[in-house]
Design a protein around this motif. Sequence first.
Motif: not given
Length: 382
Positions: A214, A365, A158, A361, A204, A202, A128, A212, A160
């Motif tokens: 970048e 996802y 995103y 989620i 969340k 992130e 992603t 999670t 994991t």
Amino acid sequence: MDLSLTEEQLMIQDMARKFADSELAPVAAELDQSNDQDVFKANLAKLAELGFMGLNIDAEYGGVEAGSVAFSLAITELARACASTAVTTSVTNMVAEVIQAVGNEEQKQNYLPKICSGEYLAGGFCLTEPSAGSDPAGMKTTAVKDGDTYILNGSKIYITSGSFAGIFVVWAVTNPEARKGKGISCFLVEAGTEGMTVGKAEEKMGQKASPTNEVHFDNCRIPVTALMGEENKGFAIAVGELAGGRIGIGSLALGVGLAAMDYARQYITERQQFGQSLSHFQGLQWKLADRYTELEAARLLLMQAADLKEKGLPFSQSASMAKLFASEKANKACYDAQQLLGGAGYIKEYPLERMARDVRITSIYEGTSEIQKVIIARELLK
């Protein structure tokens, strides 16, 4: 049709249930609040020791060869206690399966034992991007060949387990002139490779213990031996593996939904109103009947998809149907479970508040519910 589980599948299901009850359930609420990564990683290491990071991986690479049905059963049991642990386990298994499916022998020998043993606590699935979510074929990350290396540039979001994954499967455009989706290749990038940086976790709504992140590539140079499969033919790999991942996320959703309903069912047998147990009221009984029926249907859909995958038969449509139904019905189950608890369901002292956040989620996802409908309709209209 024989729907009974094998002795091995029952053993793995039981082992996952016992681990979830003894190791995950006691710390799930704490992890949600404190995000204690030491505790979280310790449990991942224990799961690896038990074989849960290579459930569908060949024994010669350190896996247990239990198959896709056992994988689904295990993820459901883990998710009953801790969705964060379950999603990390699911994605790591998916990464291992990608490597086993398309990696060469050297790649499999090098990376699979490290994933299965827990030397790598997790694997990262880097598909992603900021401008390529439901449409991953529109990715912008590039890999330019330069002698005996490729130079990666771009960003993934995103991801994991990005902050502690030991190996990343990364998709990038290798032929920008090719038709959309046709010039994409798949690479293996080790954590710590120069030019690759991982952003902060992130903030969340749920599944907070599972980081999670970048992942950025800035002139990240990797050897040509990092290429998995054929150059420019990597997008088909992503599509195939996402279908398997949807069995994992559907199974995760099922586990959270079942845990929520089990808690609410027990609660209404103990709670007294109007001089009698709440469980005596037909309106509440019907909520239980409806939600448990839907969750059982979700389980059967997941078992069908997992069984088809295990037998090497086409399973993409079945996986999308299972993921769509399981995630939507698990969301409904968690919200109805909260309703059964009344005001208590909204209080953090009770687990329903966390479960409702964790389950949300699952319809997003690994492909949103809307994307699953697109896939299902496309298969039906072929």
